[in-house]
Design a protein around this motif. Sequence first.
Motif, short mmCIF file in Angstrom:
data_model
loop_
_atom_site.label_atom_id
_atom_site.label_comp_id
_atom_site.label_asym_id
_atom_site.label_seq_id
_atom_site.Cartn_x
_atom_site.Cartn_y
_atom_site.Cartn_z
N PRO A 1 51.05 -11.11 28.81
CA PRO A 1 51.57 -10.98 27.44
C PRO A 1 52.04 -12.30 26.82
CG PRO A 1 52.34 -9.17 28.80
CD PRO A 1 51.62 -10.11 29.72
N GLY A 2 52.47 -13.25 27.62
CA GLY A 2 52.94 -14.52 27.07
C GLY A 2 51.85 -15.54 26.82
N ASP A 3 50.61 -15.26 27.24
CA ASP A 3 49.51 -16.21 27.09
C ASP A 3 48.99 -16.22 25.65
OD1 ASP A 3 49.75 -16.76 29.76
OD2 ASP A 3 48.15 -15.36 30.36
N ALA A 4 48.46 -17.38 25.23
CA ALA A 4 47.97 -17.52 23.85
C ALA A 4 46.80 -16.62 23.56
CB ALA A 4 47.60 -18.98 23.59
N ASP A 5 45.98 -16.31 24.57
CA ASP A 5 44.80 -15.48 24.33
C ASP A 5 45.04 -14.00 24.66
OD1 ASP A 5 45.09 -15.90 27.03
OD2 ASP A 5 42.97 -16.27 27.42
N PHE A 6 46.28 -13.61 24.82
CA PHE A 6 46.58 -12.21 25.14
C PHE A 6 46.31 -11.32 23.93
CE2 PHE A 6 49.58 -8.63 24.97
CZ PHE A 6 49.20 -7.96 26.12
N GLN A 7 45.65 -10.19 24.18
CA GLN A 7 45.41 -9.18 23.17
C GLN A 7 45.92 -7.84 23.68
OE1 GLN A 7 41.39 -9.04 21.52
NE2 GLN A 7 41.00 -11.10 22.28
#
Length: 330
Positions: free
Chosen positions: A170-176
Amino acid sequence: MANTSHRALRLLSLLGSGRVWPLRELAVRLEASERTVRRDIETLRGLDYSIATVHGPDGGYRLGAGNTLPPLLFDHDQALAVAVALQTAPSTMFGLGDDASRALATLHQVMPPALRASMESLRLTRLRNYWEFPGPPIDPAALTAVGTAVRRRRVLIAEVLRPDGSRPDPGDADFQPAHRIEPHHLVVWAARWYVVAYDRTASQWRVHRVDRLHPRPTTAQFAARELPADDLAQFVMSTHDRGDTPAEWPCTGSARLNLPAEVVARWAPGGSVVEHLDGEHSRLTLGAWSWAGIAGILATFDAEMTDVRPAELSEACRRLTRRWANIAAG
Protein backbone atom coordinates in the motif's frame (compact mmCIF):
# COMPACT_ATOMS: atom_id res chain seq x y z
CA MET A 1 -15.81 -57.85 -36.89
CA ALA A 2 -12.73 -55.62 -36.86
CA ASN A 3 -14.52 -53.05 -39.03
CA THR A 4 -17.59 -53.23 -36.79
CA SER A 5 -15.53 -52.69 -33.64
CA HIS A 6 -13.64 -49.79 -35.19
CA ARG A 7 -16.89 -48.18 -36.34
CA ALA A 8 -18.46 -48.61 -32.88
CA LEU A 9 -15.47 -46.94 -31.21
CA ARG A 10 -15.62 -44.10 -33.73
CA LEU A 11 -19.36 -43.74 -33.07
CA LEU A 12 -18.77 -43.59 -29.32
CA SER A 13 -16.08 -40.98 -29.84
CA LEU A 14 -18.47 -38.80 -31.85
CA LEU A 15 -21.28 -39.15 -29.31
CA GLY A 16 -18.84 -38.34 -26.52
CA SER A 17 -18.39 -34.79 -27.85
CA GLY A 18 -21.61 -33.82 -26.05
CA ARG A 19 -23.57 -32.60 -29.07
CA VAL A 20 -26.71 -34.03 -30.65
CA TRP A 21 -25.90 -35.94 -33.85
CA PRO A 22 -28.56 -36.42 -36.55
CA LEU A 23 -28.64 -39.97 -37.87
CA ARG A 24 -27.86 -38.81 -41.41
CA GLU A 25 -24.72 -36.97 -40.24
CA LEU A 26 -23.52 -39.96 -38.22
CA ALA A 27 -23.94 -42.16 -41.28
CA VAL A 28 -21.85 -39.75 -43.38
CA ARG A 29 -19.12 -39.53 -40.74
CA LEU A 30 -18.95 -43.31 -40.32
CA GLU A 31 -19.29 -44.01 -44.06
CA ALA A 32 -22.08 -46.48 -43.33
CA SER A 33 -25.81 -46.76 -43.96
CA GLU A 34 -28.31 -45.28 -41.51
CA ARG A 35 -29.54 -48.81 -40.79
CA THR A 36 -26.00 -49.90 -39.85
CA VAL A 37 -25.59 -46.88 -37.56
CA ARG A 38 -28.88 -47.73 -35.79
CA ARG A 39 -27.60 -51.26 -35.27
CA ASP A 40 -24.30 -49.95 -33.85
CA ILE A 41 -26.22 -47.67 -31.48
CA GLU A 42 -28.22 -50.62 -30.21
CA THR A 43 -24.95 -52.54 -29.76
CA LEU A 44 -23.57 -49.76 -27.57
CA ARG A 45 -26.81 -49.61 -25.61
CA GLY A 46 -26.43 -53.32 -25.00
CA LEU A 47 -23.02 -52.54 -23.45
CA ASP A 48 -24.80 -50.21 -20.94
CA TYR A 49 -24.02 -46.93 -22.71
CA SER A 50 -26.99 -44.62 -22.21
CA ILE A 51 -27.49 -43.20 -25.70
CA ALA A 52 -30.49 -40.89 -25.68
CA THR A 53 -32.76 -40.30 -28.67
CA VAL A 54 -33.64 -36.62 -29.10
CA HIS A 55 -36.90 -36.09 -30.98
CA GLY A 56 -37.90 -33.11 -33.10
CA PRO A 57 -36.54 -31.29 -36.17
CA ASP A 58 -33.17 -30.81 -34.49
CA GLY A 59 -33.14 -34.29 -33.02
CA GLY A 60 -30.77 -37.17 -33.24
CA TYR A 61 -28.61 -39.07 -30.77
CA ARG A 62 -26.40 -38.04 -27.89
CA LEU A 63 -24.61 -39.75 -25.04
CA GLY A 64 -26.71 -39.61 -21.87
CA ALA A 65 -25.57 -37.76 -18.74
CA GLY A 66 -23.48 -39.65 -16.23
CA ASN A 67 -21.60 -41.83 -18.71
CA THR A 68 -17.87 -42.33 -18.48
CA LEU A 69 -16.18 -43.04 -21.75
CA PRO A 70 -13.50 -45.72 -21.90
CA PRO A 71 -10.08 -44.12 -21.45
CA LEU A 72 -7.99 -43.17 -24.47
CA LEU A 73 -10.86 -43.30 -26.92
CA PHE A 74 -9.03 -41.34 -29.63
CA ASP A 75 -9.14 -41.52 -33.37
CA HIS A 76 -6.10 -40.67 -35.52
CA ASP A 77 -6.72 -36.90 -35.67
CA GLN A 78 -7.47 -36.67 -31.95
CA ALA A 79 -4.24 -38.50 -31.11
CA LEU A 80 -2.24 -36.00 -33.14
CA ALA A 81 -4.08 -33.10 -31.48
CA VAL A 82 -3.24 -34.45 -28.02
CA ALA A 83 0.42 -34.93 -28.94
CA VAL A 84 0.71 -31.35 -30.19
CA ALA A 85 -1.19 -29.89 -27.22
CA LEU A 86 0.92 -31.67 -24.61
CA GLN A 87 4.17 -30.59 -26.25
CA THR A 88 3.22 -26.92 -26.68
CA ALA A 89 1.20 -26.25 -23.50
CA PRO A 90 4.19 -25.96 -21.09
CA SER A 91 5.22 -22.65 -22.67
CA THR A 92 2.08 -20.90 -21.43
CA MET A 93 1.63 -22.18 -17.86
CA PHE A 94 3.94 -22.67 -14.87
CA GLY A 95 4.71 -26.22 -13.81
CA LEU A 96 3.29 -28.03 -16.82
CA GLY A 97 6.59 -29.19 -18.29
CA ASP A 98 7.05 -32.36 -16.20
CA ASP A 99 3.32 -33.09 -15.99
CA ALA A 100 2.87 -32.79 -19.76
CA SER A 101 5.87 -35.03 -20.42
CA ARG A 102 4.57 -37.69 -18.03
CA ALA A 103 1.09 -37.51 -19.56
CA LEU A 104 2.54 -37.92 -23.06
CA ALA A 105 4.63 -40.90 -21.93
CA THR A 106 1.57 -42.53 -20.34
CA LEU A 107 -0.44 -42.09 -23.51
CA HIS A 108 2.34 -43.65 -25.59
CA GLN A 109 2.39 -46.74 -23.37
CA VAL A 110 -1.30 -47.54 -23.66
CA MET A 111 -2.13 -46.33 -27.16
CA PRO A 112 -2.75 -48.89 -29.92
CA PRO A 113 0.35 -49.27 -32.13
CA ALA A 114 -1.09 -47.33 -35.08
CA LEU A 115 -2.03 -44.32 -32.95
CA ARG A 116 1.22 -44.53 -31.01
CA ALA A 117 3.12 -44.29 -34.29
CA SER A 118 1.11 -41.22 -35.27
CA MET A 119 1.86 -39.48 -31.96
CA GLU A 120 5.55 -40.36 -32.10
CA SER A 121 5.75 -38.85 -35.58
CA LEU A 122 5.11 -35.45 -33.97
CA ARG A 123 8.03 -35.15 -31.60
CA LEU A 124 8.38 -31.38 -31.54
CA THR A 125 11.29 -29.09 -30.84
CA ARG A 126 9.74 -25.68 -30.27
CA LEU A 127 12.05 -22.80 -31.17
CA ARG A 128 11.32 -19.22 -30.19
CA ASN A 129 11.10 -16.75 -33.03
CA TYR A 130 12.75 -13.44 -32.13
CA TRP A 131 9.57 -11.60 -33.07
CA GLU A 132 7.43 -13.63 -30.66
CA PHE A 133 6.59 -11.87 -27.45
CA PRO A 134 4.58 -14.31 -25.36
CA GLY A 135 3.87 -13.38 -21.77
CA PRO A 136 5.46 -15.35 -18.95
CA PRO A 137 3.83 -18.67 -18.10
CA ILE A 138 0.72 -18.33 -15.93
CA ASP A 139 0.20 -19.83 -12.50
CA PRO A 140 -2.45 -22.55 -13.04
CA ALA A 141 -4.21 -21.45 -9.83
CA ALA A 142 -4.74 -17.93 -11.20
CA LEU A 143 -5.96 -19.21 -14.56
CA THR A 144 -8.31 -21.66 -12.85
CA ALA A 145 -9.70 -18.91 -10.63
CA VAL A 146 -10.41 -16.64 -13.60
CA GLY A 147 -11.75 -19.45 -15.78
CA THR A 148 -14.08 -20.69 -13.03
CA ALA A 149 -15.35 -17.16 -12.42
CA VAL A 150 -16.06 -16.75 -16.15
CA ARG A 151 -17.97 -20.04 -16.30
CA ARG A 152 -19.95 -19.50 -13.10
CA ARG A 153 -20.37 -15.73 -13.55
CA ARG A 154 -18.77 -14.91 -10.21
CA VAL A 155 -17.28 -11.54 -9.31
CA LEU A 156 -13.52 -11.46 -8.77
CA ILE A 157 -11.49 -9.20 -6.51
CA ALA A 158 -8.36 -8.55 -8.59
CA GLU A 159 -5.08 -6.87 -7.71
CA VAL A 160 -2.74 -5.76 -10.50
CA LEU A 161 0.76 -7.20 -10.20
CA ARG A 162 4.04 -5.72 -11.34
CA PRO A 163 5.59 -7.05 -14.56
CA ASP A 164 7.87 -9.28 -12.46
CA GLY A 165 4.84 -10.80 -10.71
CA SER A 166 5.34 -9.11 -7.33
CA ARG A 167 2.50 -7.40 -5.43
CA PRO A 168 3.01 -3.71 -4.56
CA ASP A 169 2.51 -2.76 -0.91
CA PRO A 170 0.00 0.00 0.00
CA GLY A 171 2.85 2.46 0.59
CA ASP A 172 4.49 1.88 -2.82
CA ALA A 173 4.15 4.45 -5.61
CA ASP A 174 2.74 1.88 -8.04
CA PHE A 175 0.19 0.44 -5.61
CA GLN A 176 -3.36 0.16 -6.94
CA PRO A 177 -6.31 -0.85 -4.74
CA ALA A 178 -8.00 -4.11 -5.72
CA HIS A 179 -10.91 -3.82 -8.14
CA ARG A 180 -14.11 -5.83 -8.28
CA ILE A 181 -14.47 -7.17 -11.81
CA GLU A 182 -16.99 -9.25 -13.72
CA PRO A 183 -14.96 -11.61 -15.96
CA HIS A 184 -16.86 -12.44 -19.16
CA HIS A 185 -14.38 -14.07 -21.56
CA LEU A 186 -10.87 -15.49 -21.68
CA VAL A 187 -8.93 -14.68 -24.85
CA VAL A 188 -5.54 -16.11 -25.90
CA TRP A 189 -3.55 -13.92 -28.28
CA ALA A 190 0.10 -14.47 -29.24
CA ALA A 191 0.54 -16.91 -26.32
CA ARG A 192 -0.70 -14.28 -23.86
CA TRP A 193 -3.86 -14.81 -21.79
CA TYR A 194 -6.31 -11.92 -21.42
CA VAL A 195 -9.65 -11.63 -19.65
CA VAL A 196 -12.37 -9.30 -20.95
CA ALA A 197 -14.08 -7.98 -17.84
CA TYR A 198 -16.43 -5.26 -16.68
CA ASP A 199 -14.68 -3.31 -13.92
CA ARG A 200 -17.28 -2.46 -11.31
CA THR A 201 -14.86 -0.20 -9.45
CA ALA A 202 -14.08 1.92 -12.54
CA SER A 203 -17.53 1.39 -14.17
CA GLN A 204 -16.03 0.45 -17.54
CA TRP A 205 -14.96 -2.50 -19.67
CA ARG A 206 -11.30 -3.48 -19.36
CA VAL A 207 -8.88 -6.03 -20.78
CA HIS A 208 -6.46 -7.51 -18.24
CA ARG A 209 -3.44 -9.73 -18.71
CA VAL A 210 -4.19 -12.79 -16.56
CA ASP A 211 -0.53 -13.16 -15.58
CA ARG A 212 -0.67 -9.58 -14.22
CA LEU A 213 -3.61 -10.29 -11.91
CA HIS A 214 -3.86 -11.68 -8.40
CA PRO A 215 -7.50 -12.86 -8.44
CA ARG A 216 -9.53 -13.69 -5.34
CA PRO A 217 -12.83 -15.51 -5.94
CA THR A 218 -16.08 -14.39 -4.35
CA THR A 219 -19.52 -15.96 -4.12
CA ALA A 220 -21.22 -12.88 -5.62
CA GLN A 221 -22.78 -13.58 -8.99
CA PHE A 222 -23.29 -11.16 -11.87
CA ALA A 223 -25.71 -11.03 -14.78
CA ALA A 224 -24.47 -11.18 -18.37
CA ARG A 225 -23.91 -7.74 -19.89
CA GLU A 226 -23.94 -6.64 -23.50
CA LEU A 227 -20.33 -7.02 -24.61
CA PRO A 228 -18.35 -3.90 -25.57
CA ALA A 229 -17.82 -5.17 -29.13
CA ASP A 230 -19.12 -7.86 -31.44
CA ASP A 231 -15.55 -8.91 -32.23
CA LEU A 232 -13.80 -9.64 -28.93
CA ALA A 233 -10.49 -10.35 -30.67
CA GLN A 234 -10.58 -6.87 -32.21
CA PHE A 235 -11.51 -5.39 -28.83
CA VAL A 236 -8.55 -7.05 -27.10
CA MET A 237 -6.04 -6.16 -29.82
CA SER A 238 -7.15 -2.52 -30.03
CA THR A 239 -7.13 -1.93 -26.25
CA HIS A 240 -3.97 0.00 -25.50
CA ASP A 241 -3.98 -0.40 -21.70
CA ARG A 242 -4.34 -4.19 -21.58
CA GLY A 243 -1.32 -4.60 -19.31
CA ASP A 244 1.46 -5.32 -21.81
CA THR A 245 5.00 -4.29 -20.97
CA PRO A 246 8.06 -3.72 -23.20
CA ALA A 247 9.99 -6.88 -23.97
CA GLU A 248 13.69 -6.96 -23.10
CA TRP A 249 15.73 -5.95 -26.12
CA PRO A 250 19.23 -4.53 -26.63
CA CYS A 251 17.57 -1.30 -27.82
CA THR A 252 14.33 0.30 -26.61
CA GLY A 253 12.88 3.58 -27.90
CA SER A 254 9.66 5.48 -28.38
CA ALA A 255 7.93 8.07 -30.55
CA ARG A 256 4.77 10.18 -30.55
CA LEU A 257 2.55 9.09 -33.45
CA ASN A 258 -0.24 11.04 -35.11
CA LEU A 259 -2.58 8.06 -34.73
CA PRO A 260 -5.15 7.10 -32.07
CA ALA A 261 -3.99 4.62 -29.45
CA GLU A 262 -6.55 1.98 -30.45
CA VAL A 263 -5.22 1.99 -34.03
CA VAL A 264 -1.58 1.69 -32.97
CA ALA A 265 -2.40 -1.01 -30.41
CA ARG A 266 -4.05 -3.12 -33.12
CA TRP A 267 -0.88 -3.27 -35.22
CA ALA A 268 1.95 -2.74 -32.73
CA PRO A 269 4.18 -5.80 -32.28
CA GLY A 270 3.84 -7.84 -29.13
CA GLY A 271 6.10 -6.75 -26.32
CA SER A 272 5.45 -3.05 -27.05
CA VAL A 273 3.40 -0.53 -25.09
CA VAL A 274 0.92 2.00 -26.48
CA GLU A 275 0.10 5.07 -24.41
CA HIS A 276 -3.06 7.13 -25.04
CA LEU A 277 -2.22 10.86 -25.35
CA ASP A 278 -5.43 12.24 -26.85
CA GLY A 279 -8.02 11.27 -29.43
CA GLU A 280 -5.58 11.63 -32.33
CA HIS A 281 -2.15 10.92 -30.84
CA SER A 282 -0.39 8.13 -28.95
CA ARG A 283 3.09 7.12 -27.84
CA LEU A 284 4.56 3.79 -28.90
CA THR A 285 7.41 2.24 -26.90
CA LEU A 286 9.07 -0.81 -28.41
CA GLY A 287 12.34 -2.65 -28.73
CA ALA A 288 14.50 -4.42 -31.31
CA TRP A 289 18.03 -5.75 -31.71
CA SER A 290 19.15 -2.45 -33.29
CA TRP A 291 18.08 1.19 -33.38
CA ALA A 292 17.51 0.84 -37.11
CA GLY A 293 15.13 -2.03 -36.36
CA ILE A 294 12.99 0.23 -34.16
CA ALA A 295 13.06 2.98 -36.77
CA GLY A 296 11.94 0.52 -39.43
CA ILE A 297 8.98 -0.65 -37.34
CA LEU A 298 7.94 2.95 -36.66
CA ALA A 299 8.01 3.64 -40.39
CA THR A 300 5.42 0.89 -41.02
CA PHE A 301 2.73 3.04 -39.38
CA ASP A 302 3.03 5.57 -42.23
CA ALA A 303 2.19 8.48 -39.92
CA GLU A 304 3.84 11.69 -38.82
CA MET A 305 5.88 11.28 -35.64
CA THR A 306 7.62 13.59 -33.19
CA ASP A 307 9.43 13.43 -29.85
CA VAL A 308 11.55 10.45 -30.91
CA ARG A 309 13.57 9.08 -27.99
CA PRO A 310 16.41 8.47 -27.26
CA ALA A 311 19.04 10.29 -29.33
CA GLU A 312 20.33 6.98 -30.74
CA LEU A 313 16.92 6.31 -32.27
CA SER A 314 16.80 9.78 -33.84
CA GLU A 315 20.23 9.21 -35.37
CA ALA A 316 19.12 5.83 -36.73
CA CYS A 317 16.14 7.56 -38.41
CA ARG A 318 18.53 10.03 -40.08
CA ARG A 319 20.77 7.21 -41.32
CA LEU A 320 17.80 5.37 -42.80
CA THR A 321 16.61 8.59 -44.43
CA ARG A 322 19.95 8.96 -46.20
CA ARG A 323 19.91 5.33 -47.32
CA TRP A 324 16.35 5.56 -48.67
CA ALA A 325 17.20 8.81 -50.42
CA ASN A 326 20.14 7.12 -52.17
CA ILE A 327 17.86 4.26 -53.23
CA ALA A 328 15.24 6.69 -54.53
CA ALA A 329 17.97 8.52 -56.50
CA GLY A 330 18.89 5.31 -58.25
